[in-house]
Enzyme design. Structure first.
Site, PDB file in Angstrom:
ATOM      1  N   GLY A   1      -1.064   7.938   0.296  1.00 25.00           N
ATOM      2  CA  GLY A   1      -1.199   9.261  -0.285  1.00 25.00           C
ATOM      3  C   GLY A   1      -0.159  10.215   0.273  1.00 25.00           C
ATOM      4  O   GLY A   1       0.510  10.934  -0.472  1.00 25.00           O
TER       5      GLY A   1
ATOM      6  N   LYS B   1      -4.173   1.808   9.735  1.00 22.97           N
ATOM      7  CA  LYS B   1      -2.985   1.007   9.379  1.00 22.97           C
ATOM      8  C   LYS B   1      -2.763  -0.122  10.391  1.00 22.97           C
ATOM      9  O   LYS B   1      -2.585  -1.271  10.018  1.00 22.97           O
ATOM     10  CB  LYS B   1      -1.729   1.885   9.350  1.00 22.97           C
ATOM     11  CG  LYS B   1      -1.662   2.734   8.110  1.00 22.97           C
ATOM     12  CD  LYS B   1      -0.393   3.541   8.045  1.00 22.97           C
ATOM     13  CE  LYS B   1      -0.654   4.839   7.331  1.00 22.97           C
ATOM     14  NZ  LYS B   1      -1.358   4.697   6.061  1.00 22.97           N
TER      15      LYS B   1
ATOM     16  N   ASP C   1      -5.696   1.587   3.100  1.00 15.18           N
ATOM     17  CA  ASP C   1      -5.042   0.636   4.008  1.00 15.18           C
ATOM     18  C   ASP C   1      -5.929  -0.599   4.187  1.00 15.18           C
ATOM     19  O   ASP C   1      -5.467  -1.734   4.124  1.00 15.18           O
ATOM     20  CB  ASP C   1      -4.816   1.259   5.397  1.00 15.18           C
ATOM     21  CG  ASP C   1      -3.928   2.485   5.344  1.00 15.18           C
ATOM     22  OD1 ASP C   1      -3.026   2.523   4.496  1.00 15.18           O
ATOM     23  OD2 ASP C   1      -4.146   3.400   6.168  1.00 15.18           O
TER      24      ASP C   1
ATOM     25  N   GLY D   1      -4.498  10.749  -1.006  1.00 17.93           N
ATOM     26  CA  GLY D   1      -5.083  11.777  -0.132  1.00 17.93           C
ATOM     27  C   GLY D   1      -4.683  13.201  -0.471  1.00 17.93           C
ATOM     28  O   GLY D   1      -5.551  14.049  -0.700  1.00 17.93           O
TER      29      GLY D   1
ATOM     30  N   LYS E   1       0.865  -1.173   0.000  1.00 24.43           N
ATOM     31  CA  LYS E   1       0.000   0.000   0.000  1.00 24.43           C
ATOM     32  C   LYS E   1       0.907   1.229   0.000  1.00 24.43           C
ATOM     33  O   LYS E   1       1.737   1.406   0.893  1.00 24.43           O
ATOM     34  CB  LYS E   1      -0.950  -0.005   1.192  1.00 24.43           C
ATOM     35  CG  LYS E   1      -2.000   1.097   1.109  1.00 24.43           C
ATOM     36  CD  LYS E   1      -1.530   2.375   1.761  1.00 24.43           C
ATOM     37  CE  LYS E   1      -2.530   3.513   1.636  1.00 24.43           C
ATOM     38  NZ  LYS E   1      -2.308   4.537   2.667  1.00 24.43           N
TER      39      LYS E   1
HETATM   40  P1  ADP Z   1      -1.308   7.694   4.506  1.00 27.44           P
HETATM   41  O1  ADP Z   1      -1.661   8.643   3.434  1.00 27.44           O
HETATM   42  O2  ADP Z   1       0.034   7.037   4.304  1.00 27.44           O
HETATM   43  O3  ADP Z   1      -2.401   6.715   4.808  1.00 27.44           O
HETATM   44  P2  ADP Z   1      -2.053   9.025   6.951  1.00 27.44           P
HETATM   45  O4  ADP Z   1      -1.902  10.476   7.158  1.00 27.44           O
HETATM   46  O5  ADP Z   1      -3.440   8.500   6.728  1.00 27.44           O
HETATM   47  O6  ADP Z   1      -1.047   8.575   5.811  1.00 27.44           O
HETATM   48  O7  ADP Z   1      -1.468   8.240   8.230  1.00 27.44           O
HETATM   49  C1  ADP Z   1      -0.136   8.453   8.691  1.00 27.44           C
HETATM   50  C2  ADP Z   1      -0.138   9.540   9.759  1.00 27.44           C
HETATM   51  O8  ADP Z   1      -0.592   9.011  11.007  1.00 27.44           O
HETATM   52  C3  ADP Z   1       1.203  10.114  10.093  1.00 27.44           C
HETATM   53  O9  ADP Z   1       1.629  11.081   9.169  1.00 27.44           O
HETATM   54  C4  ADP Z   1       0.958  10.720  11.484  1.00 27.44           C
HETATM   55  O10 ADP Z   1       0.577  12.063  11.366  1.00 27.44           O
HETATM   56  C5  ADP Z   1      -0.248   9.967  12.016  1.00 27.44           C
HETATM   57  N1  ADP Z   1       0.003   9.287  13.270  1.00 27.44           N
HETATM   58  C6  ADP Z   1      -0.805   9.312  14.335  1.00 27.44           C
HETATM   59  N2  ADP Z   1      -0.299   8.633  15.361  1.00 27.44           N
HETATM   60  C7  ADP Z   1       0.896   8.157  14.977  1.00 27.44           C
HETATM   61  C8  ADP Z   1       1.921   7.379  15.624  1.00 27.44           C
HETATM   62  N3  ADP Z   1       1.830   6.948  16.875  1.00 27.44           N
HETATM   63  N4  ADP Z   1       3.039   7.085  14.900  1.00 27.44           N
HETATM   64  C9  ADP Z   1       3.157   7.507  13.635  1.00 27.44           C
HETATM   65  N5  ADP Z   1       2.228   8.239  12.981  1.00 27.44           N
HETATM   66  C10 ADP Z   1       1.096   8.569  13.628  1.00 27.44           C
HETATM   67 MG    MG Z   2      -4.388   7.192   5.451  1.00 27.92          MG
END
Ligand code: ADP
Ligand code: MG
Length: 373
Positions: A120, A328, A269, A151, A117
């Site tokens: 975004g 995730k 995810d 995203g 995966k």
């Molecule tokens: P993606 O587009 O890869 O799905 P997301 O923004 O949806 O990314 O998810 C990843 C984000 O989750 C990170 O950038 C961070 O801001 C957030 N996050 C929240 N809690 C945690 C944590 N404990 N460790 C790492 N990232 C975290």
């Molecule tokens: Mg995400």
């Protein structure tokens, strides 16, 4: 001479691998091939040369990086273009050593299905490099399935039409207008852009959405607040397997249709996890824009490199894992419950993080591994 020794002692050549490598070779015009290299060595060289080729370092019209955000913050693809950071080309000796170290893992993973995966958020940083890594995996005889989000790109297009993005527990609130934009951006621009980039790397990919061939069966989640958000109820794994049989890399945009034919936005995810389970994938890798699970999201050095199921559940309960990290961790846990031995959350912004994760041997390994209890 060196390449011959490596191939002869570490792994058996395979005709199909050689065939798989040919297009990459032709597309990249690698001068180091003399036409006599044993197949596996040639495959590895093709892969590594692909990584080190001047084309990788060439200035490409990529977006400027967006800084990592916390929790539910909203990420936008930048409109300005930047320059891909050029990686230094390693001396031949070091490259050969890297290849030799990777060979046992390559032999183990040859022919195996790897569901990746590509987030975004991670996609704003050198997306071509990661897409070319996936092409390299295919050229090396693995069977990658790339499930992508988009995203920041969606947020940018929502901004252009004056819609403010909203998230609840890491999931996008998707009203009818937002769904239109999600459908256009994900199944159009983002999906076909990835397919085109893989084509440019000499690997044929096929762009699919959950709608195509009924790949993702979904129903609307039971949460009015979320709108047209879908929950995967089934996966037509045969659609992906037939593409893989034909030597194509499936690239999946996670939009599905409900029984009435309405589009539903499925978190990438969760869709990737459902696909990994349906295909009984050997490896499941989530690429995002942080080093892995962090104990403190503001501190990139607070990486939790390994955690078991109970530990991961506790991290969610305690609020350590928040925002987009929740789906995730949840989907890693569901994959593990269905028999996947280990799942990985890695930093997609890190150069060649995917190759590093799949082919490195323990020491210095980055990212978070979630394992069975
Ligand atoms: P993606 O587009 O890869 O799905 P997301 O923004 O949806 O990314 O998810 C990843 C984000 O989750 C990170 O950038 C961070 O801001 C957030 N996050 C929240 N809690 C945690 C944590 N404990 N460790 C790492 N990232 C975290
Ligand atoms: Mg995400």
């Amino acid at each position: 001479m060196l390449t011959f020794t490596v191939a002869a002692t570490e792994a058996a050549p395979s005709a199909s691998l050689w065939r798989a490598v040919k297009p990459v070779r032709a597309a990249e015009g690698h001068s180091q091939f003399d036409g006599h290299s044993p197949p596996v060595a040639a495959a590895l060289l093709a892969g590594t040369a692909l990584l080190a080729s001047p084309r990788t370092a060439r200035r490409r019209g990529r977006r400027a990086p967006v800084s990592a955000t916390k929790g539910d913050e909203i990420k936008f693809a930048s409109k300005s273009s930047g320059e891909a950071a050029a990686l230094p080309t390693l001396p031949l000796q070091q490259r050969a050593q890297g290849i030799a170290e990777a060979l046992p893992a390559l032999a183990r993973l040859s022919g195996s299905i790897v569901v990746i995966k590509y987030g975004g958020a991670a996609m704003v940083e050198s997306p071509e490099r990661t897409i070319r890594d996936v092409a390299t995996l295919a050229a090396m005889g693995l069977k990658p399935v790339l499930v992508h989000g988009g995203g920041p790109e969606i947020n940018s297009w929502l901004a252009k039409v004056g819609i403010e993005p909203k998230f609840v527990r890491g999931l996008r609130v998707t009203d009818a207008e937002t769904m239109e934009v999600v459908a256009m951006v994900l199944m159009g621009k983002v999906n076909k852009g990835i397919v085109a980039t893989m084509g440019a790397a000499g690997v044929a990919a096929v762009g699919l959405s959950g709608v195509d061939g009924g790949l993702l069966e979904a129903k609307k989640v039971d949460d009015e607040e979320l709108g047209f958000v879908g929950e995967v109820t089934g996966v037509r794994g045969d659609v992906l397997l037939s593409a893989l049989e034909e030597g194509l890399v499936p690239v999946v945009a996670t939009v599905a249709a409900d029984a009435e034919g309405n589009f539903l936005n499925v978190n990438a995810d969760l869709a990737a996890a459902a696909i990994a389970r349906a295909l009984e994938a050997d490896e499941f890798v989530l690429m995002t824009d942080v080093p892995g699970i962090l104990r403190d999201v503001k501190d990139p050095d607070s990486l939790i490199s390994e955690v078991d199921e109970t530990g991961a559940e506790k991290l969610i309960e305690d609020g350590v894992v928040a925002g987009g990290m929740i789906p995730k961790v949840t989907c890693c846990l569901s994959a593990i419950k269905d028999g996947v031995q280990a799942t990985h959350i890695i930093d997609g912004r890190r150069p060649h993080a995917l190759l590093e994760e799949l082919f490195s041997t323990g020491a210095g390994k980055q990212g978070t591994t979630i394992r069975q209890n």
